[in-house]
Design a protein around this motif. Sequence first.
Motif, mmCIF file in Angstrom:
data_model
loop_
_atom_site.group_PDB
_atom_site.id
_atom_site.type_symbol
_atom_site.label_atom_id
_atom_site.label_comp_id
_atom_site.label_asym_id
_atom_site.label_seq_id
_atom_site.Cartn_x
_atom_site.Cartn_y
_atom_site.Cartn_z
ATOM 1 N N PRO A 155 0.823 -1.217 0.000
ATOM 2 C CA PRO A 155 0.000 0.000 0.000
ATOM 3 C C PRO A 155 0.857 1.267 0.000
ATOM 4 O O PRO A 155 1.960 1.278 0.543
ATOM 5 C CB PRO A 155 -0.804 -0.107 1.296
ATOM 6 N N PHE A 156 0.330 2.316 -0.623
ATOM 7 C CA PHE A 156 1.000 3.623 -0.613
ATOM 8 C C PHE A 156 1.007 4.195 0.790
ATOM 9 O O PHE A 156 2.031 4.661 1.268
ATOM 10 C CB PHE A 156 0.303 4.588 -1.575
ATOM 11 N N PHE A 157 -0.146 4.171 1.455
ATOM 12 C CA PHE A 157 -0.256 4.757 2.784
ATOM 13 C C PHE A 157 -0.275 3.664 3.848
ATOM 14 O O PHE A 157 -1.002 2.691 3.729
ATOM 15 C CB PHE A 157 -1.540 5.590 2.916
ATOM 16 N N PRO A 158 0.501 3.859 4.919
ATOM 17 C CA PRO A 158 0.435 2.933 6.055
ATOM 18 C C PRO A 158 -0.733 3.323 6.951
ATOM 19 O O PRO A 158 -1.337 4.383 6.780
ATOM 20 C CB PRO A 158 1.763 3.198 6.774
ATOM 21 N N ALA A 159 -1.013 2.475 7.922
ATOM 22 C CA ALA A 159 -1.973 2.848 8.961
ATOM 23 C C ALA A 159 -1.345 3.976 9.777
ATOM 24 O O ALA A 159 -0.174 3.919 10.130
ATOM 25 C CB ALA A 159 -2.279 1.652 9.846
ATOM 26 N N LEU A 160 -2.138 5.009 10.030
ATOM 27 C CA LEU A 160 -1.649 6.166 10.784
ATOM 28 C C LEU A 160 -2.422 6.295 12.086
ATOM 29 O O LEU A 160 -3.591 5.918 12.169
ATOM 30 C CB LEU A 160 -1.814 7.449 9.957
ATOM 31 N N ASP A 161 -1.773 6.861 13.092
ATOM 32 C CA ASP A 161 -2.419 7.054 14.386
ATOM 33 C C ASP A 161 -3.349 8.260 14.390
ATOM 34 O O ASP A 161 -4.310 8.302 15.149
ATOM 35 C CB ASP A 161 -1.363 7.230 15.486
ATOM 36 N N ASP A 162 -3.041 9.260 13.573
ATOM 37 C CA ASP A 162 -3.813 10.493 13.559
ATOM 38 C C ASP A 162 -4.151 10.887 12.130
ATOM 39 O O ASP A 162 -3.468 10.489 11.182
ATOM 40 C CB ASP A 162 -3.004 11.634 14.203
ATOM 41 N N ARG A 163 -5.156 11.726 12.000
ATOM 42 C CA ARG A 163 -5.501 12.284 10.695
ATOM 43 C C ARG A 163 -4.420 13.245 10.241
ATOM 44 O O ARG A 163 -3.797 13.920 11.061
ATOM 45 C CB ARG A 163 -6.818 13.059 10.764
ATOM 46 N N VAL A 164 -4.252 13.320 8.949
ATOM 47 C CA VAL A 164 -3.329 14.280 8.353
ATOM 48 C C VAL A 164 -4.157 15.096 7.367
ATOM 49 O O VAL A 164 -4.667 14.563 6.377
ATOM 50 C CB VAL A 164 -2.153 13.578 7.620
ATOM 51 N N ARG A 165 -4.323 16.355 7.639
ATOM 52 C CA ARG A 165 -5.102 17.235 6.758
ATOM 53 C C ARG A 165 -4.215 17.706 5.615
ATOM 54 O O ARG A 165 -3.057 18.083 5.813
ATOM 55 C CB ARG A 165 -5.645 18.411 7.541
ATOM 56 N N LEU A 166 -4.789 17.694 4.416
ATOM 57 C CA LEU A 166 -4.044 18.019 3.209
ATOM 58 C C LEU A 166 -4.742 19.099 2.406
ATOM 59 O O LEU A 166 -5.973 19.211 2.448
ATOM 60 C CB LEU A 166 -3.895 16.771 2.331
ATOM 61 N N ASP A 167 -3.963 19.871 1.670
ATOM 62 C CA ASP A 167 -4.491 20.861 0.734
ATOM 63 C C ASP A 167 -4.067 20.459 -0.667
ATOM 64 O O ASP A 167 -2.878 20.206 -0.912
ATOM 65 C CB ASP A 167 -3.942 22.256 1.048
ATOM 66 N N LEU A 168 -5.025 20.423 -1.582
ATOM 67 C CA LEU A 168 -4.732 20.100 -2.977
ATOM 68 C C LEU A 168 -3.929 21.240 -3.591
ATOM 69 O O LEU A 168 -4.311 22.403 -3.515
ATOM 70 C CB LEU A 168 -6.022 19.890 -3.763
ATOM 71 N N VAL A 169 -2.779 20.901 -4.199
ATOM 72 C CA VAL A 169 -1.881 21.894 -4.777
ATOM 73 C C VAL A 169 -1.882 21.826 -6.301
ATOM 74 O O VAL A 169 -1.775 22.852 -6.970
ATOM 75 C CB VAL A 169 -0.443 21.688 -4.245
ATOM 76 N N GLU A 170 -2.030 20.618 -6.840
ATOM 77 C CA GLU A 170 -1.918 20.458 -8.295
ATOM 78 C C GLU A 170 -2.622 19.184 -8.740
ATOM 79 O O GLU A 170 -2.643 18.191 -8.018
ATOM 80 C CB GLU A 170 -0.435 20.356 -8.679
ATOM 81 N N THR A 171 -3.201 19.247 -9.914
ATOM 82 C CA THR A 171 -3.695 18.052 -10.589
ATOM 83 C C THR A 171 -3.234 18.108 -12.040
ATOM 84 O O THR A 171 -3.041 19.190 -12.602
ATOM 85 C CB THR A 171 -5.238 17.939 -10.561
ATOM 86 N N ARG A 172 -3.061 16.939 -12.618
ATOM 87 C CA ARG A 172 -2.642 16.857 -14.017
ATOM 88 C C ARG A 172 -2.999 15.474 -14.540
ATOM 89 O O ARG A 172 -2.887 14.481 -13.809
ATOM 90 C CB ARG A 172 -1.137 17.090 -14.112
ATOM 91 N N THR A 173 -3.408 15.424 -15.775
ATOM 92 C CA THR A 173 -3.718 14.144 -16.407
ATOM 93 C C THR A 173 -2.698 13.854 -17.486
ATOM 94 O O THR A 173 -2.355 14.727 -18.286
ATOM 95 C CB THR A 173 -5.141 14.158 -17.009
ATOM 96 N N PHE A 174 -2.207 12.613 -17.492
ATOM 97 C CA PHE A 174 -1.237 12.146 -18.472
ATOM 98 C C PHE A 174 -1.914 11.163 -19.423
ATOM 99 O O PHE A 174 -2.997 10.647 -19.124
ATOM 100 C CB PHE A 174 -0.062 11.459 -17.765
ATOM 101 N N PRO A 175 -1.291 10.876 -20.554
ATOM 102 C CA PRO A 175 -1.863 9.894 -21.477
ATOM 103 C C PRO A 175 -2.142 8.560 -20.779
ATOM 104 O O PRO A 175 -1.448 8.183 -19.824
ATOM 105 C CB PRO A 175 -0.769 9.734 -22.545
#
Length: 187
Positions: A155-175
Amino acid sequence: MRTLTCGMNLSLDGYTAAPGGDLGWGVPSDELFQWWSDRVGATGLALYGRRLWEGMSSHWPTADEQPGAPPAHVEYAERWRAMPKVVFSSTTGPVGWNSRLVTGDAVAEIARLKAGDGGPMDIGGATLAAAAMRHGLVDEYVLVTHPVLVGGGTPFFPALDDRVRLDLVETRTFPGGVHLTRYAVRR
């Protein structure tokens, strides 16, 4: 203080490798390969776990010497060799190609490196990245999501003890329907 980014290819169901370590589902388009190459060129220091190091160091040191190597692979190989790297492992032998080996406490060394001066740092390797995530050391996440379900694996993300709040910075679509999302950790 340096920033630490965790960026990896992953399947739509959230895995960086399918069962058995299979990565064959994540073949990049030319455009995505160039994006990764440019990222390597801009990285001040790369942090590698053992398995990722073994994969990268088995190919990229001499990839530009292979007959018929595409120009993009030549460029990537040159950038990869030039990029400073730290390999975290207690079982790997000597490392080369502008790298140094750390056999001790990975979390303490990552924290020390973050506190120093220099360009941005990237971390790769699921186990190493998970340790940095659990200790709140990651500043940014770059998810390059491929439109495939692999059903299990690493898995990309492990189990975490606490929430981590995130802000979207960028999106992009590739072929091929590959989608990049980049998030900054809200501090």
